[in-house]
Scaffold this motif. Structure first.
Motif, PDB file in Angstrom:
ATOM      1  N   THR A 131       0.825  -1.189   0.000  1.00  0.00           N
ATOM      2  CA  THR A 131       0.000   0.000   0.000  1.00  0.00           C
ATOM      3  C   THR A 131       0.865   1.247   0.000  1.00  0.00           C
ATOM      4  O   THR A 131       2.008   1.247   0.474  1.00  0.00           O
ATOM      5  CB  THR A 131      -0.920   0.015   1.233  1.00  0.00           C
ATOM      6  OG1 THR A 131      -0.109  -0.079   2.403  1.00  0.00           O
ATOM      7  CG2 THR A 131      -1.882  -1.156   1.195  1.00  0.00           C
ATOM      8  N   LYS A 132       0.328   2.331  -0.502  1.00  0.00           N
ATOM      9  CA  LYS A 132       1.068   3.592  -0.542  1.00  0.00           C
ATOM     10  C   LYS A 132       1.286   4.113   0.873  1.00  0.00           C
ATOM     11  O   LYS A 132       0.428   3.983   1.740  1.00  0.00           O
ATOM     12  CB  LYS A 132       0.286   4.617  -1.354  1.00  0.00           C
ATOM     13  CG  LYS A 132       0.137   4.261  -2.816  1.00  0.00           C
ATOM     14  CD  LYS A 132      -0.764   5.232  -3.517  1.00  0.00           C
ATOM     15  CE  LYS A 132      -0.212   6.630  -3.529  1.00  0.00           C
ATOM     16  NZ  LYS A 132      -1.071   7.576  -4.251  1.00  0.00           N
ATOM     17  N   PRO A 133       2.423   4.722   1.111  1.00  0.00           N
ATOM     18  CA  PRO A 133       2.680   5.227   2.460  1.00  0.00           C
ATOM     19  C   PRO A 133       1.763   6.377   2.824  1.00  0.00           C
ATOM     20  O   PRO A 133       1.497   7.262   2.005  1.00  0.00           O
ATOM     21  CB  PRO A 133       4.147   5.685   2.379  1.00  0.00           C
ATOM     22  CG  PRO A 133       4.390   5.945   0.931  1.00  0.00           C
ATOM     23  CD  PRO A 133       3.525   4.965   0.187  1.00  0.00           C
ATOM     24  N   ASP A 134       1.277   6.342   4.031  1.00  0.00           N
ATOM     25  CA  ASP A 134       0.455   7.433   4.560  1.00  0.00           C
ATOM     26  C   ASP A 134       1.389   8.435   5.228  1.00  0.00           C
ATOM     27  O   ASP A 134       1.803   8.260   6.372  1.00  0.00           O
ATOM     28  CB  ASP A 134      -0.561   6.875   5.554  1.00  0.00           C
ATOM     29  CG  ASP A 134      -1.604   7.913   5.950  1.00  0.00           C
ATOM     30  OD1 ASP A 134      -1.329   9.114   5.767  1.00  0.00           O
ATOM     31  OD2 ASP A 134      -2.663   7.513   6.445  1.00  0.00           O
ATOM     32  N   ILE A 135       1.724   9.494   4.477  1.00  0.00           N
ATOM     33  CA  ILE A 135       2.730  10.444   4.953  1.00  0.00           C
ATOM     34  C   ILE A 135       2.274  11.133   6.223  1.00  0.00           C
ATOM     35  O   ILE A 135       3.039  11.304   7.175  1.00  0.00           O
ATOM     36  CB  ILE A 135       3.045  11.478   3.849  1.00  0.00           C
ATOM     37  CG1 ILE A 135       3.621  10.760   2.615  1.00  0.00           C
ATOM     38  CG2 ILE A 135       4.013  12.531   4.369  1.00  0.00           C
ATOM     39  CD1 ILE A 135       3.903  11.687   1.462  1.00  0.00           C
ATOM     40  N   GLU A 136       0.990  11.534   6.258  1.00  0.00           N
ATOM     41  CA  GLU A 136       0.485  12.237   7.433  1.00  0.00           C
ATOM     42  C   GLU A 136       0.515  11.327   8.654  1.00  0.00           C
ATOM     43  O   GLU A 136       0.897  11.745   9.753  1.00  0.00           O
ATOM     44  CB  GLU A 136      -0.942  12.725   7.169  1.00  0.00           C
ATOM     45  CG  GLU A 136      -1.485  13.635   8.256  1.00  0.00           C
ATOM     46  CD  GLU A 136      -0.689  14.926   8.368  1.00  0.00           C
ATOM     47  OE1 GLU A 136      -0.596  15.463   9.493  1.00  0.00           O
ATOM     48  OE2 GLU A 136      -0.151  15.392   7.334  1.00  0.00           O
ATOM     49  N   SER A 137       0.128  10.059   8.438  1.00  0.00           N
ATOM     50  CA  SER A 137       0.168   9.097   9.548  1.00  0.00           C
ATOM     51  C   SER A 137       1.602   8.866  10.006  1.00  0.00           C
ATOM     52  O   SER A 137       1.880   8.757  11.203  1.00  0.00           O
ATOM     53  CB  SER A 137      -0.473   7.775   9.121  1.00  0.00           C
ATOM     54  OG  SER A 137      -0.369   6.813  10.146  1.00  0.00           O
ATOM     55  N   ASP A 138       2.518   8.793   9.025  1.00  0.00           N
ATOM     56  CA  ASP A 138       3.926   8.609   9.380  1.00  0.00           C
ATOM     57  C   ASP A 138       4.443   9.798  10.186  1.00  0.00           C
ATOM     58  O   ASP A 138       5.199   9.620  11.150  1.00  0.00           O
ATOM     59  CB  ASP A 138       4.774   8.427   8.117  1.00  0.00           C
ATOM     60  CG  ASP A 138       4.483   7.108   7.418  1.00  0.00           C
ATOM     61  OD1 ASP A 138       3.898   6.220   8.071  1.00  0.00           O
ATOM     62  OD2 ASP A 138       4.838   6.972   6.236  1.00  0.00           O
ATOM     63  N   ARG A 139       4.045  11.009   9.790  1.00  0.00           N
ATOM     64  CA  ARG A 139       4.488  12.190  10.529  1.00  0.00           C
ATOM     65  C   ARG A 139       3.948  12.166  11.953  1.00  0.00           C
ATOM     66  O   ARG A 139       4.658  12.488  12.909  1.00  0.00           O
ATOM     67  CB  ARG A 139       4.017  13.451   9.812  1.00  0.00           C
ATOM     68  CG  ARG A 139       4.765  13.737   8.506  1.00  0.00           C
ATOM     69  CD  ARG A 139       4.180  14.946   7.804  1.00  0.00           C
ATOM     70  NE  ARG A 139       4.899  15.243   6.568  1.00  0.00           N
ATOM     71  CZ  ARG A 139       4.517  16.157   5.691  1.00  0.00           C
ATOM     72  NH1 ARG A 139       3.413  16.873   5.929  1.00  0.00           N
ATOM     73  NH2 ARG A 139       5.223  16.356   4.592  1.00  0.00           N
ATOM     74  N   THR A 140       2.672  11.788  12.077  1.00  0.00           N
ATOM     75  CA  THR A 140       2.082  11.695  13.419  1.00  0.00           C
ATOM     76  C   THR A 140       2.807  10.657  14.250  1.00  0.00           C
ATOM     77  O   THR A 140       3.113  10.871  15.430  1.00  0.00           O
ATOM     78  CB  THR A 140       0.594  11.337  13.308  1.00  0.00           C
ATOM     79  OG1 THR A 140      -0.072  12.336  12.518  1.00  0.00           O
ATOM     80  CG2 THR A 140      -0.042  11.271  14.684  1.00  0.00           C
ATOM     81  N   HIS A 141       3.102   9.511  13.612  1.00  0.00           N
ATOM     82  CA  HIS A 141       3.802   8.436  14.328  1.00  0.00           C
ATOM     83  C   HIS A 141       5.200   8.883  14.738  1.00  0.00           C
ATOM     84  O   HIS A 141       5.645   8.615  15.861  1.00  0.00           O
ATOM     85  CB  HIS A 141       3.883   7.209  13.429  1.00  0.00           C
ATOM     86  CG  HIS A 141       4.505   6.024  14.082  1.00  0.00           C
ATOM     87  ND1 HIS A 141       3.977   5.423  15.220  1.00  0.00           N
ATOM     88  CD2 HIS A 141       5.630   5.311  13.781  1.00  0.00           C
ATOM     89  CE1 HIS A 141       4.745   4.407  15.579  1.00  0.00           C
ATOM     90  NE2 HIS A 141       5.747   4.320  14.717  1.00  0.00           N
ATOM     91  N   ILE A 142       5.881   9.593  13.824  1.00  0.00           N
ATOM     92  CA  ILE A 142       7.228  10.090  14.142  1.00  0.00           C
ATOM     93  C   ILE A 142       7.157  11.099  15.278  1.00  0.00           C
ATOM     94  O   ILE A 142       8.010  11.121  16.171  1.00  0.00           O
ATOM     95  CB  ILE A 142       7.876  10.701  12.887  1.00  0.00           C
ATOM     96  CG1 ILE A 142       8.177   9.597  11.865  1.00  0.00           C
ATOM     97  CG2 ILE A 142       9.154  11.449  13.247  1.00  0.00           C
ATOM     98  CD1 ILE A 142       8.683  10.120  10.542  1.00  0.00           C
TER      99      ILE A 142
END
Length: 214
Positions: A131-142
């Protein structure tokens, strides 16, 4: 897993060679072959095809540069056309699923004559990617990880300060113990000295006392 279904034009017949990712099948020029793939949303799918056309003169399948391959991908639930491309006999196609569910992948040729007797042999490889990376979710996770790391560093710093304080207290207690022991030793020496002096004085006093008696 691919689920093969006949198209509305003509019944389909597919011959699997190894797995769903590598297959070949035969179709006439005016046929459309469709198969179904269940995909999660935002999933990248890449396909590579190679079409060979039957040649009566050579009695074999060969590449015909005039042959065009049409690829149409549709969401079966909504009938939304995800992609529709036309390519050469040896080409690729890529699409990304917008919604999760069954997707119809149909392949046909640019030959539209009902009386055409051209036979096509088509090799197809399909790779279903991640699946395509969820950039916003990744930023939140980071951001959450950064916050947790800061909290952890703060706790480690507190532990370090506490350990340093305990070491300082231990050093102070050790110095106090050594000083107390040193004073106790000197006090004991002083007591022994006073006791020796007292005994000496008493012995001399008794000696003089008995000497005077005689």
């Amino acid at each position: 897993m691919f689920a093969f279904r006949p198209s509305v034009l003509l019944p389909s017949f597919l011959l699997l060679i190894t797995t769903v990712n590598a297959l070949h099948f035969y179709l006439d020029a005016n046929e459309k072959r469709c198969f179904v793939e269940e995909l999660p949303s935002d999933t990248v799918v890449e396909g590579h095809y190679r079409a060979l056309e039957w040649t009566d003169s050579t009695q074999q399948y060969t590449v015909n540069e005039e042959l065009g391959i049409l690829v149409e991908v549709e969401e079966m639930e909504t009938s939304h056309v995800v992609t529709k491309t036309r390519g050469p006999p040896d080409g690729r196609f890529t699409f990304t699923s917008h919604e999760s569910g069954d997707h119809s992948i149909c392949i046909s040729t640019n030959y539209t004559s009902w009386w055409s007797s051209t036979h096509i042999k088509l090799y197809l490889d399909i790779v279903v990617g991640s699946t395509k990376p969820d950039i916003e979710s990744d930023r939140t996770h980071i951001g959450e990880l950064s916050s947790k790391l800061r909290d952890l560093n703060q706790k480690l710093e507190d532990i370090r300060r506490e350990q340093q304080y305990q070491r300082e207290r231990e050093a102070d207690f050790r110095n106090l113990s050594e000083n107390t022991n040193s004073k106790a030793v000197w006090y004991s020496v002083l007591q022994i000295g006073v006791l020796i002096a007292t005994c000496t004085w008493q012995l001399r006093h008794l000696k003089h006392f008995f000497a005077d008696k005689r």
